[in-house]
Design an enzyme around this catalytic site. Sequence first.
Site, PDB file in Angstrom:
ATOM      1  N   SER A 150      78.542  35.976 165.670  1.00 50.64           N
ATOM      2  CA  SER A 150      78.926  37.239 166.281  1.00 50.64           C
ATOM      3  C   SER A 150      79.796  37.005 167.512  1.00 50.64           C
ATOM      4  O   SER A 150      80.851  36.400 167.412  1.00 50.64           O
ATOM      5  CB  SER A 150      77.676  38.058 166.608  1.00 50.64           C
ATOM      6  OG  SER A 150      78.027  39.336 167.065  1.00 50.64           O
ATOM      7  N   ASP A 302      84.267  42.758 167.495  1.00 48.98           N
ATOM      8  CA  ASP A 302      83.807  41.393 167.743  1.00 48.98           C
ATOM      9  C   ASP A 302      84.225  40.479 166.584  1.00 48.98           C
ATOM     10  O   ASP A 302      84.758  40.948 165.576  1.00 48.98           O
ATOM     11  CB  ASP A 302      82.300  41.363 168.013  1.00 48.98           C
ATOM     12  CG  ASP A 302      81.455  41.717 166.805  1.00 48.98           C
ATOM     13  OD1 ASP A 302      82.013  42.233 165.814  1.00 48.98           O
ATOM     14  OD2 ASP A 302      80.230  41.499 166.850  1.00 48.98           O
TER      15      ASP A 302
END
Length: 575
Positions: A150, A302
């Site tokens: 992430s 992201d």
Amino acid sequence: MIHIKPEILERVNAWLTPTFDKESQKQIKDMIASNPKELEESFYKNLEFGTGGMRGVMGLGTNRINKYTLGKNTQGLSNYLKASFPNEELKVAIAYDCRHNSNTFGKLVADVFSANGIKVFLFEELRPTPELSFALKHLDCHCGIVLTASHNPPEYNGYKVYWQDGGQLVPPQDAGVIGEINKIDYSEIKFEANSELIQYIGKDVDDVFIDNSVKNGSFNTSKQAKENLNIVFTSLHGTSITAIPETLKRAGYTNVNIVEEQRVPNGDFPTVVSPNPEEPEALKMAIELAEKVDGDIVIGTDPDCDRLGVVVRNLKNELVILNGNQTMILMTNFLLNQWKKAGKINGNQFVGSTIVSTPMMSVLANAYNVECKIGLTGFKWIAKMIKDFPTMDFIGGGEESFGFMVGDFVRDKDAVTSTLLAIEIAAQAKEKGKTMYQELIDLYVEHGFFKERLISLTKKGIEGAQEIKQMMIDARENPLTEINGEKVVLIEDYQLSISKNLQTNEETTIDVPKSNVLIYYTEDGSKIALRPSGTEPKIKFYISVNTELDNSSDFAKTEQFLEDRIDAILKDMNL
């Protein structure tokens, strides 16, 4: 003489046996000789599954992401799949992001599955995490894997496991998988691929996924409104560049300015300190571009494209970042309104949220006669709600950490469809002569003004983990009875599954899986939650306060009043 604790030495010695390749053994011997501190960090524990699967620093050792820890996970998962689905042709889907080694790790994981006789659909190049959740169901797979960390720093990578429904692992499967992984000895990992069982996928799945994103994220916005909206988008060197520009194009948005310096996927994330859309610094270049082109809305995602940051113009025409709670409120209200206009709300619908997100979600849902189901932190719990209530319609759901899910065609937070949804809201607002920010203020006037703030304390390494553990122990053993001069009226302890009313001393059972979270509620309606992160070396404090907002002209004054209240709470708690 370097002193290494016996239990660590036992783990290290195991990695110096012929089960491990010669290069790995050599690197470990070098670590013993020259970096005993790093050796200890690398071997002091086994890397564990947290709220988002397994995530950690890349390197050698039991506490690192590497060929052997990923191989062990995959071997354990293969064993669990075989036991869970006997006599079925097992199928898995695998995707990976832009991080260093992600493509290598993706192929490694595919090899181990195939060596166990399991059919693998492997994306040919990096892809967004929500596309994996979609592909898994689309291809009728039993499970799926995404190699991603992430928004963590560049030295991290990770391994997220998804189940048949397209959601991440939840009970009872999670415990079953972990049990199988823990039984595995590294020597039992099958690394020899059966290439006949590995099938590469790409554009064929992309097209169906993007079409579904457009279908789920579009809501009768006029052609003129679409053309009039000036959009700035940044992929922050991540995977969203493979899906979001094309999704916007197919949805009819032509006025899209992409931050070119951040377009190319790069695991070093060279233009940002952290590729996290929660951090204002990450969106700096996009905001600068928006100032230059007079943009109406800025969106940044992201690296694995499951979360998004949204920037809009405030009442002074300045570009400001909406926090995750504000974005979630705007998106949820918009969806509820669309369902209401279509006459589809009949009391059998729900939206999803989490225990550390804004309480305004429940207030909003009640106003539309829709249930708001609240689960633990992490989208896997929202996906589980959909699975647990198959006869109810899921409208959408989110959490404060900048994630949202539109409908249930993807069963994880999805920055592709959510980006389109945010842009639809902005386009329709602009057509009415308003901004998203003004729409938000209108919601505060109607439903009450809720203001949130997140404080994260980073505590790295062995000492940091111990410090976080101790902070939670102290909070449990000496619970606060007053915060900022306001009496604590209720304490929810999700580790003990107990909700205690401090006014009546009545205790009730919390009916969700156990989790290391403690929440205080005060008599003025403030909410303070404490929670160690499941994926980062952090302890997080979530503050929520609220008051009435009589009219939009009082917004600035009332916002300052709530900000001051949060400051006072933090000061009182020594944060």
